[in-house]
Each structure stands twice: as C-alpha cells, then as structure tokens.
Design a protein around this motif. Structure first.
Motif, PDB file in Angstrom:
ATOM      1  N   MET A  35       0.831  -1.201   0.000  1.00  0.00           N
ATOM      2  CA  MET A  35       0.000   0.000   0.000  1.00  0.00           C
ATOM      3  C   MET A  35       0.865   1.250   0.000  1.00  0.00           C
ATOM      4  O   MET A  35       0.557   2.228  -0.677  1.00  0.00           O
ATOM      5  N   GLN A  36       1.952   1.212   0.768  1.00  0.00           N
ATOM      6  CA  GLN A  36       2.837   2.364   0.791  1.00  0.00           C
ATOM      7  C   GLN A  36       3.435   2.609  -0.587  1.00  0.00           C
ATOM      8  O   GLN A  36       3.562   3.755  -1.013  1.00  0.00           O
ATOM      9  N   LEU A  37       3.812   1.553  -1.287  1.00  0.00           N
ATOM     10  CA  LEU A  37       4.353   1.727  -2.628  1.00  0.00           C
ATOM     11  C   LEU A  37       3.319   2.336  -3.568  1.00  0.00           C
ATOM     12  O   LEU A  37       3.659   3.131  -4.446  1.00  0.00           O
ATOM     13  N   LEU A  38       2.054   1.979  -3.365  1.00  0.00           N
ATOM     14  CA  LEU A  38       1.011   2.544  -4.213  1.00  0.00           C
ATOM     15  C   LEU A  38       0.906   4.059  -4.041  1.00  0.00           C
ATOM     16  O   LEU A  38       0.503   4.765  -4.964  1.00  0.00           O
ATOM     17  N   LEU A  39       1.272   4.563  -2.866  1.00  0.00           N
ATOM     18  CA  LEU A  39       1.254   6.012  -2.650  1.00  0.00           C
ATOM     19  C   LEU A  39       2.166   6.728  -3.647  1.00  0.00           C
ATOM     20  O   LEU A  39       1.908   7.863  -4.027  1.00  0.00           O
ATOM     21  N   LEU A  40       3.208   6.057  -4.036  1.00  0.00           N
ATOM     22  CA  LEU A  40       4.158   6.665  -4.958  1.00  0.00           C
ATOM     23  C   LEU A  40       3.648   6.694  -6.394  1.00  0.00           C
ATOM     24  O   LEU A  40       4.196   7.395  -7.233  1.00  0.00           O
ATOM     25  N   LEU A  41       2.594   5.950  -6.675  1.00  0.00           N
ATOM     26  CA  LEU A  41       2.063   5.855  -8.033  1.00  0.00           C
ATOM     27  C   LEU A  41       0.961   6.869  -8.324  1.00  0.00           C
ATOM     28  O   LEU A  41       0.724   7.197  -9.473  1.00  0.00           O
ATOM     29  N   ARG A  42       0.286   7.314  -7.299  1.00  0.00           N
ATOM     30  CA  ARG A  42      -0.880   8.175  -7.494  1.00  0.00           C
ATOM     31  C   ARG A  42      -0.486   9.634  -7.621  1.00  0.00           C
ATOM     32  O   ARG A  42       0.184  10.163  -6.755  1.00  0.00           O
ATOM     33  N   SER A  43      -0.957  10.284  -8.663  1.00  0.00           N
ATOM     34  CA  SER A  43      -0.785  11.719  -8.775  1.00  0.00           C
ATOM     35  C   SER A  43      -1.706  12.373  -7.753  1.00  0.00           C
ATOM     36  O   SER A  43      -2.837  11.936  -7.558  1.00  0.00           O
ATOM     37  N   SER A  44      -1.238  13.425  -7.115  1.00  0.00           N
ATOM     38  CA  SER A  44      -2.020  14.020  -6.043  1.00  0.00           C
ATOM     39  C   SER A  44      -2.821  15.236  -6.476  1.00  0.00           C
ATOM     40  O   SER A  44      -3.813  15.567  -5.861  1.00  0.00           O
ATOM     41  N   ALA A  91      18.968   2.923 -11.591  1.00  0.00           N
ATOM     42  CA  ALA A  91      18.290   2.674 -10.319  1.00  0.00           C
ATOM     43  C   ALA A  91      16.837   3.135 -10.394  1.00  0.00           C
ATOM     44  O   ALA A  91      15.931   2.457  -9.884  1.00  0.00           O
ATOM     45  N   GLU A  92      16.579   4.261 -11.043  1.00  0.00           N
ATOM     46  CA  GLU A  92      15.205   4.748 -11.190  1.00  0.00           C
ATOM     47  C   GLU A  92      14.387   3.819 -12.084  1.00  0.00           C
ATOM     48  O   GLU A  92      13.202   3.577 -11.824  1.00  0.00           O
ATOM     49  N   ILE A  93      14.999   3.274 -13.120  1.00  0.00           N
ATOM     50  CA  ILE A  93      14.295   2.302 -13.961  1.00  0.00           C
ATOM     51  C   ILE A  93      13.970   1.054 -13.142  1.00  0.00           C
ATOM     52  O   ILE A  93      12.858   0.524 -13.220  1.00  0.00           O
ATOM     53  N   ALA A  94      14.914   0.587 -12.330  1.00  0.00           N
ATOM     54  CA  ALA A  94      14.664  -0.584 -11.474  1.00  0.00           C
ATOM     55  C   ALA A  94      13.504  -0.312 -10.522  1.00  0.00           C
ATOM     56  O   ALA A  94      12.625  -1.166 -10.336  1.00  0.00           O
ATOM     57  N   LEU A  95      13.466   0.877  -9.930  1.00  0.00           N
ATOM     58  CA  LEU A  95      12.345   1.221  -9.047  1.00  0.00           C
ATOM     59  C   LEU A  95      11.034   1.290  -9.820  1.00  0.00           C
ATOM     60  O   LEU A  95       9.985   0.900  -9.308  1.00  0.00           O
ATOM     61  N   SER A  96      11.099   1.750 -11.070  1.00  0.00           N
ATOM     62  CA  SER A  96       9.896   1.782 -11.909  1.00  0.00           C
ATOM     63  C   SER A  96       9.351   0.380 -12.140  1.00  0.00           C
ATOM     64  O   SER A  96       8.143   0.154 -12.130  1.00  0.00           O
ATOM     65  N   VAL A  97      10.256  -0.567 -12.345  1.00  0.00           N
ATOM     66  CA  VAL A  97       9.853  -1.963 -12.517  1.00  0.00           C
ATOM     67  C   VAL A  97       9.171  -2.457 -11.243  1.00  0.00           C
ATOM     68  O   VAL A  97       8.107  -3.079 -11.290  1.00  0.00           O
ATOM     69  N   VAL A  98       9.765  -2.164 -10.098  1.00  0.00           N
ATOM     70  CA  VAL A  98       9.194  -2.590  -8.813  1.00  0.00           C
ATOM     71  C   VAL A  98       7.816  -1.967  -8.604  1.00  0.00           C
ATOM     72  O   VAL A  98       6.855  -2.654  -8.235  1.00  0.00           O
ATOM     73  N   LEU A  99       7.693  -0.674  -8.868  1.00  0.00           N
ATOM     74  CA  LEU A  99       6.402  -0.003  -8.693  1.00  0.00           C
ATOM     75  C   LEU A  99       5.359  -0.540  -9.678  1.00  0.00           C
ATOM     76  O   LEU A  99       4.200  -0.748  -9.316  1.00  0.00           O
ATOM     77  N   GLY A 100       5.780  -0.775 -10.925  1.00  0.00           N
ATOM     78  CA  GLY A 100       4.857  -1.330 -11.920  1.00  0.00           C
ATOM     79  C   GLY A 100       4.377  -2.719 -11.546  1.00  0.00           C
ATOM     80  O   GLY A 100       3.197  -3.037 -11.674  1.00  0.00           O
ATOM     81  N   MET A 101       5.301  -3.544 -11.072  1.00  0.00           N
ATOM     82  CA  MET A 101       4.916  -4.898 -10.634  1.00  0.00           C
ATOM     83  C   MET A 101       3.957  -4.826  -9.456  1.00  0.00           C
ATOM     84  O   MET A 101       2.990  -5.580  -9.389  1.00  0.00           O
ATOM     85  N   THR A 102       4.225  -3.908  -8.534  1.00  0.00           N
ATOM     86  CA  THR A 102       3.342  -3.753  -7.378  1.00  0.00           C
ATOM     87  C   THR A 102       1.943  -3.360  -7.834  1.00  0.00           C
ATOM     88  O   THR A 102       0.950  -3.920  -7.379  1.00  0.00           O
ATOM     89  N   MET A 103       1.870  -2.419  -8.752  1.00  0.00           N
ATOM     90  CA  MET A 103       0.572  -1.985  -9.256  1.00  0.00           C
ATOM     91  C   MET A 103      -0.165  -3.130  -9.962  1.00  0.00           C
ATOM     92  O   MET A 103      -1.338  -3.372  -9.724  1.00  0.00           O
ATOM     93  N   MET A 104       0.546  -3.853 -10.803  1.00  0.00           N
ATOM     94  CA  MET A 104      -0.088  -4.939 -11.556  1.00  0.00           C
ATOM     95  C   MET A 104      -0.565  -6.067 -10.639  1.00  0.00           C
ATOM     96  O   MET A 104      -1.568  -6.706 -10.906  1.00  0.00           O
ATOM     97  N   ARG A 105       0.158  -6.315  -9.552  1.00  0.00           N
ATOM     98  CA  ARG A 105      -0.203  -7.403  -8.647  1.00  0.00           C
ATOM     99  C   ARG A 105      -1.205  -6.983  -7.582  1.00  0.00           C
ATOM    100  O   ARG A 105      -1.880  -7.834  -7.016  1.00  0.00           O
ATOM    101  N   THR A 106      -1.300  -5.692  -7.270  1.00  0.00           N
ATOM    102  CA  THR A 106      -2.153  -5.270  -6.163  1.00  0.00           C
ATOM    103  C   THR A 106      -3.365  -4.476  -6.612  1.00  0.00           C
ATOM    104  O   THR A 106      -4.483  -4.958  -6.514  1.00  0.00           O
ATOM    105  N   SER A 107      -3.167  -3.271  -7.096  1.00  0.00           N
ATOM    106  CA  SER A 107      -4.331  -2.426  -7.378  1.00  0.00           C
ATOM    107  C   SER A 107      -5.096  -2.841  -8.628  1.00  0.00           C
ATOM    108  O   SER A 107      -6.317  -2.792  -8.648  1.00  0.00           O
ATOM    109  N   THR A 108      -4.398  -3.263  -9.693  1.00  0.00           N
ATOM    110  CA  THR A 108      -5.114  -3.658 -10.910  1.00  0.00           C
ATOM    111  C   THR A 108      -5.359  -5.159 -10.990  1.00  0.00           C
ATOM    112  O   THR A 108      -6.191  -5.602 -11.757  1.00  0.00           O
TER     113      THR A 108
END
Length: 190
Positions: free
Chosen positions: A94-103, A143-160
């Motif tokens: 859930m915390q990682l999802l915070l980084l995905l949402r535009s505020s 490193a930013e691309i690697a974090l993008s992969v992690v955030l994308g995987m989190t989104m695909m597995r959790t919110s979507t």
C-alpha cells in the motif's frame, strides 16, 4: 511520546496510507482519515501539523531503508523482490502505491519526487558498494528504472490485479524479476 500517542500516530498513518493509496490524496479528507482511525481530527494537526505532513509520514517507510540501503546488490535486489511477492493487502505494498498516485497538489508531488530520488540514490549506492563505480547520472537512471519496474509490478499485482501475474507463485515472479533487476543494475543473477 506515550504509548497511547504512539498508537494514535500509528493508527492515523495506517488509515491515511489506505485512503491515500486507494482514494488518492485530493479525494481524501482529514476527517475521513480521523474517522477511519477512530480519533479526533485535531490529532492530525497535533502529530503531523497538516495533511501534507501526514502524507510525508506515510511515505517514510514506502520502501524500507534496510532494502535499498543494503550494503550490496544481492541484499538490495532481494529486498525489492520481497516487496513484490508479498500479499496485495500488505502494508508495504500500500505504501508503494502512494508513490504511483498523482495528487494534484504540487507540495505532495514534490514529496513523492524527493522520496523516489532518495530511494534511487540509496539503491545506486548499494550497487556501487564494493566497486570503484561512482554514483553518476547513468547509475541513477538505472536505479530509477529498477524502481519503476518494482512499482509497476506492485501496481499490476495489487491495485489492478492483472492475471496471471497477480496470482503467480513466488518463483514465477522472483526469478525473472531478479534477472531483470540485475540486468538493469549491472550484476549477474545468482
């Protein structure tokens, strides 16, 4: 801080994290958060000064430092993979999802960018540990691309909950993800 104060702070952060992750920053009110936590709304200002301060507190553990600040690439990659293979209701996800949402709020978006930049710098530092490589823009981009992969995987597995990825077993996710992260960060798969 008393045990009750610490428990109240924790309840507010957990309630805010859920609201911000699933409803977004703009749609979430401090009254919603206080009601979810079962406390008086004035306690948000007492403990966090503002809604923005509470948002910052929610990001303080978005990716634990023990993973990104690990002294070597193996531990850093392992920590990132652990985040992705956890259950979709896990607090870290859930915390990682915070980084995905535009505020829709510039101050909050600046906090998100600052947080992500800090994570990338710590991950790049882990990659650099034990090597003569300097943390330069190329390494930060990787490193930013690697974090993008992690955030994308989190989104695909959790919110979507995209299938079959969302319900894939640990090995089906961990092995190719480790290969991808190591390719990005310059280490060989173990």
């Amino acid at each position: 801080m008393s045990k009750d104060a610490a428990a109240t702070r924790l309840a507010l952060v957990q309630a805010a994290r859920r609201r911000f992750a699933f409803d977004g920053y703009r749609a979430t009110t401090v009254r919603d958060i206080a009601a979810d936590a079962g406390v008086n709304v004035a306690l948000i200002n007492r403990y966090f000064v503002s809604k923005v301060g509470l948002f910052r507190a929610c990001l303080d553990r978005a990716v634990p430092d023990r993973d990104l600040g690990a002294p070597d690439l193996d531990r850093a990659v392992g920590g990132l993979i652990r985040h992705i293979i956890r259950s979709p209701t896990d607090e870290d996800s859930m915390q990682l999802l915070l980084l995905l949402r535009s505020s829709g709020d510039e101050a909050v978006d600046a906090i998100r960018r600052e947080t992500l930049r800090g994570y990338a710098e710590r991950l790049a530092g882990a990659v650099r540990a034990g090597r003569t490589t300097l943390v330069d823009d190329d390494l930060l981009v990787r490193a930013e691309i690697a974090l993008s992969v992690v955030l994308g995987m989190t989104m695909m597995r959790t919110s979507t909950r995209v299938e079959p990825l969302a319900s894939a077993d640990v090995e089906a996710v961990a092995v190719p993800l480790e290969e991808a992260l190591r390719a990005l960060l310059g280490g060989q798969a173990s």
